[in-house]
Design a protein around this motif. Structure first.
Motif, PDB file in Angstrom:
ATOM      1  N   LEU A 141      10.087  93.731 -48.297  1.00 26.88           N
ATOM      2  CA  LEU A 141       9.988  93.508 -46.852  1.00 26.88           C
ATOM      3  C   LEU A 141       8.610  93.886 -46.334  1.00 26.88           C
ATOM      4  CD1 LEU A 141      13.461  94.915 -45.725  1.00 26.88           C
ATOM      5  CD2 LEU A 141      12.701  92.524 -45.561  1.00 26.88           C
ATOM      6  N   GLU A 142       8.113  95.035 -46.780  1.00 27.56           N
ATOM      7  CA  GLU A 142       6.799  95.489 -46.320  1.00 27.56           C
ATOM      8  C   GLU A 142       5.694  94.582 -46.824  1.00 27.56           C
ATOM      9  OE1 GLU A 142       6.836  99.596 -47.553  1.00 27.56           O
ATOM     10  OE2 GLU A 142       7.797 100.226 -45.680  1.00 27.56           O
ATOM     11  N   ASP A 143       5.805  94.127 -48.067  1.00 23.79           N
ATOM     12  CA  ASP A 143       4.796  93.228 -48.616  1.00 23.79           C
ATOM     13  C   ASP A 143       4.754  91.918 -47.826  1.00 23.79           C
ATOM     14  OD1 ASP A 143       2.887  93.001 -50.982  1.00 23.79           O
ATOM     15  OD2 ASP A 143       3.996  91.104 -51.094  1.00 23.79           O
ATOM     16  N   LYS A 144       5.917  91.376 -47.526  1.00 26.34           N
ATOM     17  CA  LYS A 144       5.992  90.146 -46.726  1.00 26.34           C
ATOM     18  C   LYS A 144       5.380  90.380 -45.340  1.00 26.34           C
ATOM     19  CE  LYS A 144       9.210  86.725 -44.925  1.00 26.34           C
ATOM     20  NZ  LYS A 144      10.599  86.384 -44.667  1.00 26.34           N
ATOM     21  N   ALA A 145       5.673  91.520 -44.738  1.00 33.90           N
ATOM     22  CA  ALA A 145       5.111  91.843 -43.425  1.00 33.90           C
ATOM     23  C   ALA A 145       3.594  91.953 -43.493  1.00 33.90           C
ATOM     24  CB  ALA A 145       5.724  93.143 -42.895  1.00 33.90           C
ATOM     25  N   MET A 146       3.071  92.585 -44.535  1.00 35.01           N
ATOM     26  CA  MET A 146       1.614  92.712 -44.663  1.00 35.01           C
ATOM     27  C   MET A 146       0.953  91.351 -44.836  1.00 35.01           C
ATOM     28  SD  MET A 146       0.476  95.681 -44.091  1.00 35.01           S
ATOM     29  CE  MET A 146      -1.193  95.557 -44.712  1.00 35.01           C
ATOM     30  N   LYS A 147       1.608  90.461 -45.549  1.00 36.05           N
ATOM     31  CA  LYS A 147       1.052  89.107 -45.689  1.00 36.05           C
ATOM     32  C   LYS A 147       1.031  88.403 -44.339  1.00 36.05           C
ATOM     33  CE  LYS A 147       2.095  88.553 -50.550  1.00 36.05           C
ATOM     34  NZ  LYS A 147       3.047  88.056 -51.549  1.00 36.05           N
ATOM     35  N   GLU A 148       2.072  88.601 -43.535  1.00 39.28           N
ATOM     36  CA  GLU A 148       2.112  88.026 -42.185  1.00 39.28           C
ATOM     37  C   GLU A 148       1.003  88.620 -41.315  1.00 39.28           C
ATOM     38  OE1 GLU A 148       3.011  86.375 -38.459  1.00 39.28           O
ATOM     39  OE2 GLU A 148       3.568  85.680 -40.453  1.00 39.28           O
ATOM     40  N   ILE A 149       0.902  89.928 -41.307  1.00 40.39           N
ATOM     41  CA  ILE A 149      -0.086  90.621 -40.472  1.00 40.39           C
ATOM     42  C   ILE A 149      -1.498  90.185 -40.841  1.00 40.39           C
ATOM     43  CG2 ILE A 149      -1.113  92.893 -39.983  1.00 40.39           C
ATOM     44  CD1 ILE A 149       1.826  93.987 -40.408  1.00 40.39           C
ATOM     45  N   ASP A 152       0.579 102.052 -43.003  1.00 38.92           N
ATOM     46  CA  ASP A 152       1.865 101.795 -42.342  1.00 38.92           C
ATOM     47  C   ASP A 152       1.848 100.557 -41.439  1.00 38.92           C
ATOM     48  OD1 ASP A 152       3.440 103.792 -43.435  1.00 38.92           O
ATOM     49  OD2 ASP A 152       3.083 105.222 -41.821  1.00 38.92           O
ATOM     50  N   LEU A 153       0.872  99.687 -41.590  1.00 41.37           N
ATOM     51  CA  LEU A 153       0.800  98.500 -40.736  1.00 41.37           C
ATOM     52  C   LEU A 153       2.046  97.630 -40.836  1.00 41.37           C
ATOM     53  CD1 LEU A 153      -2.888  97.217 -41.050  1.00 41.37           C
ATOM     54  CD2 LEU A 153      -1.827  98.423 -39.123  1.00 41.37           C
ATOM     55  N   ALA A 154       2.649  97.558 -41.998  1.00 38.68           N
ATOM     56  CA  ALA A 154       3.846  96.713 -42.174  1.00 38.68           C
ATOM     57  C   ALA A 154       4.966  97.138 -41.246  1.00 38.68           C
ATOM     58  CB  ALA A 154       4.320  96.767 -43.623  1.00 38.68           C
ATOM     59  N   TYR A 199      -3.826  98.025 -48.712  1.00 39.53           N
ATOM     60  CA  TYR A 199      -2.398  98.349 -48.653  1.00 39.53           C
ATOM     61  C   TYR A 199      -1.806  98.426 -50.064  1.00 39.53           C
ATOM     62  CZ  TYR A 199       2.535  97.118 -48.533  1.00 39.53           C
ATOM     63  OH  TYR A 199       3.878  97.057 -48.784  1.00 39.53           O
ATOM     64  N   LYS A 200      -2.117  97.446 -50.916  1.00 43.70           N
ATOM     65  CA  LYS A 200      -1.586  97.420 -52.279  1.00 43.70           C
ATOM     66  C   LYS A 200      -2.120  98.609 -53.090  1.00 43.70           C
ATOM     67  CE  LYS A 200       0.839  94.540 -53.692  1.00 43.70           C
ATOM     68  NZ  LYS A 200       2.323  94.510 -53.699  1.00 43.70           N
ATOM     69  N   GLU A 201      -3.370  98.964 -52.879  1.00 47.51           N
ATOM     70  CA  GLU A 201      -3.955 100.127 -53.560  1.00 47.51           C
ATOM     71  C   GLU A 201      -3.207 101.393 -53.172  1.00 47.51           C
ATOM     72  OE1 GLU A 201      -8.102 102.691 -53.384  1.00 47.51           O
ATOM     73  OE2 GLU A 201      -8.206 100.538 -52.991  1.00 47.51           O
ATOM     74  N   TYR A 202      -2.950 101.542 -51.872  1.00 42.95           N
ATOM     75  CA  TYR A 202      -2.206 102.708 -51.382  1.00 42.95           C
ATOM     76  C   TYR A 202      -0.808 102.750 -51.996  1.00 42.95           C
ATOM     77  CZ  TYR A 202       0.477 105.667 -48.242  1.00 42.95           C
ATOM     78  OH  TYR A 202       1.319 106.630 -47.747  1.00 42.95           O
ATOM     79  N   GLU A 203      -0.107 101.631 -51.953  1.00 41.82           N
ATOM     80  CA  GLU A 203       1.262 101.577 -52.468  1.00 41.82           C
ATOM     81  C   GLU A 203       1.318 101.885 -53.960  1.00 41.82           C
ATOM     82  OE1 GLU A 203       4.371 101.102 -50.980  1.00 41.82           O
ATOM     83  OE2 GLU A 203       3.188 101.561 -49.209  1.00 41.82           O
TER      84      GLU A 203
END
Length: 136
Positions: A94-102, A71-73, A118-122
């Motif tokens: 939106l979440e993918d973009k946020a994860m790339k930023e983080i 849930d980091l995104a 994150y991608k594995e979880y999703e």
């Protein structure tokens, strides 16, 4: 492993620390008193991974990692619920973009590792990801 830039690490920490104060919106929307925050939810999921028995075929450490990053995104996009009427593909974008930023604040080694988790979880592409998704 590459050296991390201390300023970028602080940016990362500041972002993810938002989760300590961010409510899980589903509970807030129905006025549950003293509802959990996103960081508390992630912590509880992480703690549950310790309950895996030694005879489990699942990698306990991988499960812990997935629980901590899943849930980091939300530190950027917030907790998007079905009540928000955001299409699923838009939410994922939106979440993918946020994860790339983080993860951009953590250098290539650690940043890529967290993003891949994150991608594995999703994708629910491993038994560990399926297990952690079920914990949520």
């Amino acid at each position: 492993m590459e050296a991390l830039n201390p300023e970028n690490v602080l940016k990362f920490v500041n972002l993810v620390n938002n989760l300590k104060h961010s409510s899980r919106r589903g509970w807030a929307l129905i006025d549950v008193e003293n509802h959990e925050h996103i960081a508390g939810h992630m912590y509880a999921m992480g703690m549950m991974t310790f309950l895996l028995g030694d005879d489990s075929n699942l990698d306990r450490f991988k499960c812990l990692q997935l629980a901590l990053v899943h849930d980091l995104a939300e530190s950027i996009v917030g907790d998007i619920t079905p009540h928000d009427n955001v299409p699923e593909d838009r939410k994922h974008a939106l979440e993918d973009k946020a994860m790339k930023e983080i993860t951009s604040h953590l250098g290539e080694d650690i940043g890529n590792m967290i993003y891949k988790l994150y991608k594995e979880y999703e994708a629910k592409e491993t038994p560990e990801a399926i297990f952690v998704k079920d914990l949520g």
